[in-house]
Design a protein around this motif. Sequence first.
Motif, PDB file in Angstrom:
ATOM      1  N   LEU A 202       0.837  -1.203   0.000  1.00 42.78           N
ATOM      2  CA  LEU A 202       0.000   0.000   0.000  1.00 42.78           C
ATOM      3  C   LEU A 202       0.871   1.252   0.000  1.00 42.78           C
ATOM      4  CD1 LEU A 202      -2.758  -1.035   2.570  1.00 42.78           C
ATOM      5  CD2 LEU A 202      -3.092  -0.678   0.118  1.00 42.78           C
ATOM      6  N   MET A 203       1.928   1.229   0.791  1.00 43.80           N
ATOM      7  CA  MET A 203       2.845   2.381   0.818  1.00 43.80           C
ATOM      8  C   MET A 203       3.509   2.589  -0.532  1.00 43.80           C
ATOM      9  SD  MET A 203       2.695   3.986   3.612  1.00 43.80           S
ATOM     10  CE  MET A 203       3.985   5.091   3.013  1.00 43.80           C
ATOM     11  N   GLY A 204       3.812   1.500  -1.226  1.00 47.37           N
ATOM     12  CA  GLY A 204       4.396   1.635  -2.558  1.00 47.37           C
ATOM     13  C   GLY A 204       3.462   2.352  -3.514  1.00 47.37           C
ATOM     14  N   ALA A 205       2.167   2.068  -3.401  1.00 48.76           N
ATOM     15  CA  ALA A 205       1.190   2.749  -4.252  1.00 48.76           C
ATOM     16  C   ALA A 205       1.086   4.221  -3.882  1.00 48.76           C
ATOM     17  CB  ALA A 205      -0.173   2.072  -4.134  1.00 48.76           C
ATOM     18  N   LEU A 206       1.062   4.518  -2.582  1.00 50.27           N
ATOM     19  CA  LEU A 206       0.980   5.918  -2.147  1.00 50.27           C
ATOM     20  C   LEU A 206       2.193   6.720  -2.607  1.00 50.27           C
ATOM     21  CD1 LEU A 206      -0.462   5.884   1.492  1.00 50.27           C
ATOM     22  CD2 LEU A 206      -1.662   5.905  -0.706  1.00 50.27           C
ATOM     23  N   VAL A 207       3.367   6.120  -2.502  1.00 47.46           N
ATOM     24  CA  VAL A 207       4.585   6.821  -2.912  1.00 47.46           C
ATOM     25  C   VAL A 207       4.575   7.090  -4.417  1.00 47.46           C
ATOM     26  CG1 VAL A 207       7.087   6.532  -3.201  1.00 47.46           C
ATOM     27  CG2 VAL A 207       6.017   6.069  -0.980  1.00 47.46           C
ATOM     28  N   ALA A 208       4.114   6.130  -5.207  1.00 54.74           N
ATOM     29  CA  ALA A 208       4.035   6.331  -6.658  1.00 54.74           C
ATOM     30  C   ALA A 208       3.121   7.503  -6.991  1.00 54.74           C
ATOM     31  CB  ALA A 208       3.537   5.055  -7.336  1.00 54.74           C
ATOM     32  N   VAL A 209       2.006   7.607  -6.254  1.00 60.52           N
ATOM     33  CA  VAL A 209       1.101   8.740  -6.454  1.00 60.52           C
ATOM     34  C   VAL A 209       1.735  10.021  -5.931  1.00 60.52           C
ATOM     35  CG1 VAL A 209      -1.125   9.723  -5.755  1.00 60.52           C
ATOM     36  CG2 VAL A 209      -0.973   7.316  -6.436  1.00 60.52           C
ATOM     37  N   GLY A 210       2.372   9.941  -4.778  1.00 64.91           N
ATOM     38  CA  GLY A 210       2.998  11.117  -4.175  1.00 64.91           C
ATOM     39  C   GLY A 210       4.096  11.714  -5.022  1.00 64.91           C
ATOM     40  N   ASP A 221      -7.635   1.702  -9.250  1.00 60.50           N
ATOM     41  CA  ASP A 221      -7.630   0.840 -10.431  1.00 60.50           C
ATOM     42  C   ASP A 221      -6.797  -0.421 -10.175  1.00 60.50           C
ATOM     43  OD1 ASP A 221      -9.175   2.727 -11.716  1.00 60.50           O
ATOM     44  OD2 ASP A 221      -7.475   3.654 -12.766  1.00 60.50           O
ATOM     45  N   VAL A 222      -5.651  -0.259  -9.507  1.00 60.06           N
ATOM     46  CA  VAL A 222      -4.814  -1.412  -9.166  1.00 60.06           C
ATOM     47  C   VAL A 222      -5.582  -2.349  -8.238  1.00 60.06           C
ATOM     48  CG1 VAL A 222      -2.730  -2.154  -7.954  1.00 60.06           C
ATOM     49  CG2 VAL A 222      -2.638  -0.192  -9.506  1.00 60.06           C
ATOM     50  N   LEU A 223      -6.253  -1.801  -7.250  1.00 59.06           N
ATOM     51  CA  LEU A 223      -7.039  -2.605  -6.317  1.00 59.06           C
ATOM     52  C   LEU A 223      -8.063  -3.458  -7.051  1.00 59.06           C
ATOM     53  CD1 LEU A 223      -7.980  -3.213  -3.337  1.00 59.06           C
ATOM     54  CD2 LEU A 223      -9.522  -1.256  -3.594  1.00 59.06           C
ATOM     55  N   ARG A 224      -8.726  -2.856  -8.022  1.00 57.61           N
ATOM     56  CA  ARG A 224      -9.804  -3.544  -8.732  1.00 57.61           C
ATOM     57  C   ARG A 224      -9.311  -4.700  -9.601  1.00 57.61           C
ATOM     58  NH1 ARG A 224     -13.226   1.851 -10.558  1.00 57.61           N
ATOM     59  NH2 ARG A 224     -14.671   1.876  -8.781  1.00 57.61           N
ATOM     60  N   THR A 225      -8.049  -4.673 -10.010  1.00 56.21           N
ATOM     61  CA  THR A 225      -7.535  -5.755 -10.856  1.00 56.21           C
ATOM     62  C   THR A 225      -7.420  -7.065 -10.092  1.00 56.21           C
ATOM     63  OG1 THR A 225      -5.180  -5.379 -10.383  1.00 56.21           O
ATOM     64  CG2 THR A 225      -6.188  -4.087 -12.186  1.00 56.21           C
ATOM     65  N   GLY A 226      -7.173  -6.982  -8.788  1.00 56.44           N
ATOM     66  CA  GLY A 226      -6.984  -8.187  -7.998  1.00 56.44           C
ATOM     67  C   GLY A 226      -5.678  -8.906  -8.267  1.00 56.44           C
ATOM     68  N   GLU A 227      -4.757  -8.260  -8.974  1.00 58.03           N
ATOM     69  CA  GLU A 227      -3.474  -8.869  -9.331  1.00 58.03           C
ATOM     70  C   GLU A 227      -2.338  -7.933  -8.952  1.00 58.03           C
ATOM     71  OE1 GLU A 227      -3.117 -11.863 -10.479  1.00 58.03           O
ATOM     72  OE2 GLU A 227      -5.258 -12.307 -10.838  1.00 58.03           O
ATOM     73  N   ARG A 228      -1.209  -8.528  -8.533  1.00 59.09           N
ATOM     74  CA  ARG A 228      -0.047  -7.711  -8.212  1.00 59.09           C
ATOM     75  C   ARG A 228       0.417  -6.953  -9.452  1.00 59.09           C
ATOM     76  NH1 ARG A 228       2.385  -8.830  -3.164  1.00 59.09           N
ATOM     77  NH2 ARG A 228       3.652  -7.015  -3.667  1.00 59.09           N
ATOM     78  N   ASP A 229       0.748  -5.680  -9.254  1.00 58.12           N
ATOM     79  CA  ASP A 229       1.169  -4.799 -10.334  1.00 58.12           C
ATOM     80  C   ASP A 229       2.649  -4.481 -10.136  1.00 58.12           C
ATOM     81  OD1 ASP A 229       1.690  -2.445 -11.951  1.00 58.12           O
ATOM     82  OD2 ASP A 229      -0.481  -2.152 -12.072  1.00 58.12           O
ATOM     83  N   PRO A 230       3.492  -4.735 -11.142  1.00 59.42           N
ATOM     84  CA  PRO A 230       4.924  -4.477 -10.979  1.00 59.42           C
ATOM     85  C   PRO A 230       5.248  -3.010 -10.734  1.00 59.42           C
ATOM     86  CG  PRO A 230       4.396  -4.978 -13.275  1.00 59.42           C
ATOM     87  CD  PRO A 230       3.177  -5.289 -12.471  1.00 59.42           C
ATOM     88  N   ARG A 231       4.309  -2.111 -11.013  1.00 56.04           N
ATOM     89  CA  ARG A 231       4.545  -0.693 -10.759  1.00 56.04           C
ATOM     90  C   ARG A 231       4.391  -0.338  -9.279  1.00 56.04           C
ATOM     91  NH1 ARG A 231       0.229   1.645 -14.898  1.00 56.04           N
ATOM     92  NH2 ARG A 231      -0.896  -0.084 -13.899  1.00 56.04           N
ATOM     93  N   VAL A 232       3.848  -1.266  -8.503  1.00 59.16           N
ATOM     94  CA  VAL A 232       3.682  -1.043  -7.063  1.00 59.16           C
ATOM     95  C   VAL A 232       4.884  -1.629  -6.339  1.00 59.16           C
ATOM     96  CG1 VAL A 232       2.291  -1.529  -5.026  1.00 59.16           C
ATOM     97  CG2 VAL A 232       1.165  -1.079  -7.218  1.00 59.16           C
ATOM     98  N   LYS A 233       5.732  -0.759  -5.836  1.00 59.38           N
ATOM     99  CA  LYS A 233       6.942  -1.188  -5.131  1.00 59.38           C
ATOM    100  C   LYS A 233       6.595  -1.574  -3.696  1.00 59.38           C
ATOM    101  CE  LYS A 233      11.337   0.747  -3.422  1.00 59.38           C
ATOM    102  NZ  LYS A 233      12.260  -0.256  -3.974  1.00 59.38           N
ATOM    103  N   VAL A 234       7.092  -2.713  -3.248  1.00 56.60           N
ATOM    104  CA  VAL A 234       6.973  -3.076  -1.840  1.00 56.60           C
ATOM    105  C   VAL A 234       8.063  -2.316  -1.080  1.00 56.60           C
ATOM    106  CG1 VAL A 234       7.068  -4.941  -0.141  1.00 56.60           C
ATOM    107  CG2 VAL A 234       5.994  -5.335  -2.369  1.00 56.60           C
ATOM    108  N   MET A 235       7.665  -1.414  -0.228  1.00 54.92           N
ATOM    109  CA  MET A 235       8.602  -0.492   0.413  1.00 54.92           C
ATOM    110  C   MET A 235       9.475  -1.199   1.450  1.00 54.92           C
ATOM    111  SD  MET A 235       8.197   2.501  -0.973  1.00 54.92           S
ATOM    112  CE  MET A 235       8.736   3.735   0.216  1.00 54.92           C
ATOM    113  N   PRO A 236      10.624  -0.615   1.776  1.00 53.52           N
ATOM    114  CA  PRO A 236      11.536  -1.235   2.742  1.00 53.52           C
ATOM    115  C   PRO A 236      10.871  -1.492   4.086  1.00 53.52           C
ATOM    116  CG  PRO A 236      12.625   0.560   1.568  1.00 53.52           C
ATOM    117  CD  PRO A 236      11.188   0.626   1.179  1.00 53.52           C
TER     118      PRO A 236
END
Length: 271
Positions: A202-210, A221-236
Amino acid sequence: MRLRLDLSYDGAGFRGWATQPSLRTVQETVESAIGTVLRLEERPSLTCAGRTDAGVHARGQVAHVDLDDTVQPDQLARRLRRILPDDVVVHAVTAAPDGFDARFAAVERRYAYRLQDQPGRLDPLARAHVVAWPKPLDVEAMNAAGVLLTGEHDFAAFCRRREGATTIRTLLELTTTRSPGDGLLVTTVRADAFCHSMVRALMGALVAVGEGRYEPSWARDVLRTGERDPRVKVMPAHGLVLEEVVYPSDDRLAARAHEARRRRDEPTEGP
């Protein structure tokens, strides 16, 4: 007798909460300490409110353990504090009320994720618990995205799947604030429960938007896909802290534990 343990730990030196062969974990460390001070033939089994990942810290973790009713909780707490390593502290051991289950009776877990997006203001003494981010972040945009993710949804797009486990959760809050003093960004994440790596994704998505790479609606939109998106980084992991676990009143503990065991296969509302 069921005992409740309230504890904190610095996750840097642990491979997460859950016991793993040949690895140092919080669960194994505390269970071994209990077995040592009580001279038990078999190591007791701890159940925690939130199984934190490797490197994630906890200020408000809660666990329970079932022991012989001759054990004195206050004495056990004192003895544990004497032998546990410096990176884990048991603050209190108390007799748990009827129906208490550290995992299933909880109604809410609250995490905080800390970021510093102004390199010149990074406190070097906090580097083990604050993630330094090289680009400025727009807090308003992050909060706009956070609002679109709250509610009961299938968070499969933000979870590492486990066979047979549901990814439906109720996200109660996802808000970011900037400290007026040091400019530190703190994101508060509250939910009834979390699945594996959910908060950091979730933090990876927020940072991408930020950063301005995507509009806030992209997170939904990512949430609705139900699939992991490579553009969403899993933060440290080191920026994440389990701050608090909330339980209902004692007379509601058993009912809450029963309710939490019910598997959710579909969210009550769509994303």
